[in-house]
Scaffold this motif. Structure first.
Motif, PDB file in Angstrom:
ATOM      1  N   ALA A   1      -2.384  20.178  16.527  1.00  0.00           N
ATOM      2  CA  ALA A   1      -3.808  20.204  16.848  1.00  0.00           C
ATOM      3  C   ALA A   1      -4.445  20.560  15.517  1.00  0.00           C
ATOM      4  O   ALA A   1      -4.548  21.727  15.153  1.00  0.00           O
ATOM      5  N   ASP A   2      -4.811  19.535  14.752  1.00  0.00           N
ATOM      6  CA  ASP A   2      -5.181  19.795  13.363  1.00  0.00           C
ATOM      7  C   ASP A   2      -6.224  18.827  12.831  1.00  0.00           C
ATOM      8  O   ASP A   2      -6.604  17.868  13.486  1.00  0.00           O
ATOM      9  N   LEU A   3      -6.693  19.148  11.639  1.00  0.00           N
ATOM     10  CA  LEU A   3      -7.531  18.253  10.850  1.00  0.00           C
ATOM     11  C   LEU A   3      -6.627  17.648   9.791  1.00  0.00           C
ATOM     12  O   LEU A   3      -5.845  18.352   9.158  1.00  0.00           O
ATOM     13  N   SER A   4      -6.737  16.362   9.615  1.00  0.00           N
ATOM     14  CA  SER A   4      -5.868  15.732   8.627  1.00  0.00           C
ATOM     15  C   SER A   4      -6.641  14.676   7.853  1.00  0.00           C
ATOM     16  O   SER A   4      -7.665  14.186   8.301  1.00  0.00           O
ATOM     17  N   GLY A   5      -6.115  14.369   6.708  1.00  0.00           N
ATOM     18  CA  GLY A   5      -6.683  13.319   5.884  1.00  0.00           C
ATOM     19  C   GLY A   5      -5.564  12.526   5.252  1.00  0.00           C
ATOM     20  O   GLY A   5      -4.521  13.077   4.916  1.00  0.00           O
ATOM     21  N   ILE A   6      -5.771  11.225   5.160  1.00  0.00           N
ATOM     22  CA  ILE A   6      -4.802  10.392   4.461  1.00  0.00           C
ATOM     23  C   ILE A   6      -5.519   9.612   3.397  1.00  0.00           C
ATOM     24  O   ILE A   6      -6.698   9.250   3.547  1.00  0.00           O
ATOM     25  N   ALA A   7      -4.812   9.372   2.332  1.00  0.00           N
ATOM     26  CA  ALA A   7      -5.326   8.537   1.250  1.00  0.00           C
ATOM     27  C   ALA A   7      -4.470   7.278   1.215  1.00  0.00           C
ATOM     28  O   ALA A   7      -3.248   7.347   1.214  1.00  0.00           O
ATOM     29  N   ILE A   8      -5.136   6.139   1.208  1.00  0.00           N
ATOM     30  CA  ILE A   8      -4.447   4.846   1.123  1.00  0.00           C
ATOM     31  C   ILE A   8      -4.810   4.212  -0.203  1.00  0.00           C
ATOM     32  O   ILE A   8      -5.974   4.185  -0.592  1.00  0.00           O
TER      33      ILE A   8
ATOM     34  N   ILE B   1       0.844  -1.198   0.000  1.00  0.00           N
ATOM     35  CA  ILE B   1       0.000   0.000   0.000  1.00  0.00           C
ATOM     36  C   ILE B   1       0.874   1.241   0.000  1.00  0.00           C
ATOM     37  O   ILE B   1       2.022   1.203   0.430  1.00  0.00           O
ATOM     38  N   SER B   2       0.317   2.334  -0.508  1.00  0.00           N
ATOM     39  CA  SER B   2       0.980   3.635  -0.388  1.00  0.00           C
ATOM     40  C   SER B   2       0.046   4.564   0.380  1.00  0.00           C
ATOM     41  O   SER B   2      -1.174   4.429   0.317  1.00  0.00           O
ATOM     42  N   VAL B   3       0.640   5.497   1.108  1.00  0.00           N
ATOM     43  CA  VAL B   3      -0.094   6.407   1.977  1.00  0.00           C
ATOM     44  C   VAL B   3       0.367   7.825   1.687  1.00  0.00           C
ATOM     45  O   VAL B   3       1.559   8.084   1.571  1.00  0.00           O
ATOM     46  N   GLY B   4      -0.571   8.755   1.578  1.00  0.00           N
ATOM     47  CA  GLY B   4      -0.242  10.159   1.397  1.00  0.00           C
ATOM     48  C   GLY B   4      -1.312  11.002   2.054  1.00  0.00           C
ATOM     49  O   GLY B   4      -2.443  10.554   2.227  1.00  0.00           O
ATOM     50  N   GLY B   5      -0.965  12.211   2.451  1.00  0.00           N
ATOM     51  CA  GLY B   5      -1.980  13.026   3.087  1.00  0.00           C
ATOM     52  C   GLY B   5      -1.566  14.457   3.294  1.00  0.00           C
ATOM     53  O   GLY B   5      -0.433  14.845   3.014  1.00  0.00           O
ATOM     54  N   ILE B   6      -2.541  15.239   3.777  1.00  0.00           N
ATOM     55  CA  ILE B   6      -2.318  16.642   4.106  1.00  0.00           C
ATOM     56  C   ILE B   6      -2.977  16.932   5.450  1.00  0.00           C
ATOM     57  O   ILE B   6      -3.869  16.208   5.883  1.00  0.00           O
ATOM     58  N   SER B   7      -2.528  17.988   6.090  1.00  0.00           N
ATOM     59  CA  SER B   7      -3.145  18.421   7.344  1.00  0.00           C
ATOM     60  C   SER B   7      -3.094  19.937   7.413  1.00  0.00           C
ATOM     61  O   SER B   7      -2.269  20.572   6.773  1.00  0.00           O
ATOM     62  N   GLY B   8      -3.978  20.488   8.193  1.00  0.00           N
ATOM     63  CA  GLY B   8      -4.013  21.936   8.373  1.00  0.00           C
ATOM     64  C   GLY B   8      -4.471  22.266   9.777  1.00  0.00           C
ATOM     65  O   GLY B   8      -5.299  21.573  10.350  1.00  0.00           O
ATOM     66  N   GLY B   9      -3.943  23.306  10.337  1.00  0.00           N
ATOM     67  CA  GLY B   9      -4.268  23.701  11.696  1.00  0.00           C
ATOM     68  C   GLY B   9      -3.003  24.171  12.386  1.00  0.00           C
ATOM     69  O   GLY B   9      -2.093  24.688  11.747  1.00  0.00           O
ATOM     70  N   LEU B  10      -2.937  23.951  13.689  1.00  0.00           N
ATOM     71  CA  LEU B  10      -1.738  24.287  14.444  1.00  0.00           C
ATOM     72  C   LEU B  10      -0.827  23.063  14.394  1.00  0.00           C
ATOM     73  O   LEU B  10      -1.064  22.069  15.071  1.00  0.00           O
TER      74      LEU B  10
END
Length: 146
Positions: A136-143, A62-71
């Motif tokens: 302290a953030d919102l994040s998402g990952i795509a697998i 599997i490959s994993v990638g993501g972004i996050s935003g916040g503090l």
């Protein structure tokens, strides 16, 4: 008489629908997943990594990638391991998972997270984090199953 017949038809349809959805849930299975993720952030962060899904005795890369935003700031590497639930085939793990959270690591830390994708696959993960990271953030990952 007509009302009774209609009631029986509706009741039969409800019982049949419940049986179909129960049968679908009964066929769902589980597996295990392990991956490592590198993360770097300065308010907006990015992450990437790879690992293995084990399902029905087979290993899928599997490959994993993501972004996050916040503090968020710092850089870290986290080694995740856990269960994947509610899947019928390996490809059901492919998708976007979202989470809100907070934590930090100075040297070493730990994380526990539960996430679900749009297909209903649920990840129950625990991880060991190494690096300097505060968030302290919102994040998402795509697998993606390769």
């Amino acid at each position: 008489m007509k009302k009774s017949s209609t009631f029986r038809s509706v009741a039969a349809a409800v019982v049949a629908a419940a049986g179909i959805s129960f049968a679908g849930a009964a066929r769902a299975d589980s597996g295990t997943i392990s991956f490592s993720v590198y993360k770097a952030a300065f308010f907006v962060g990015g992450s990437g990594g790879e690992g293995t899904l084990t399902f029905h005795g087979r290993h899928y890369p599997i490959s994993v990638g993501g972004i996050s935003g916040g503090l968020a700031f710092g850089a870290s590497k986290t080694y995740f391991h856990g269960a994947v639930r509610h899947i019928r085939r390996a490809r059901d793990v492919t998708g976007v998972y979202g989470a809100a959270g907070g934590g930090g690591a100075v040297g070493k830390g730990a994380q526990v997270i539960v996430m679900t994708n749009d297909k209903g696959a649920q990840l129950e993960l625990s991880g060991k984090q190494v690096g300097l990271q505060v968030n302290a953030d919102l994040s998402g990952i795509a697998i993606t199953v390769k």
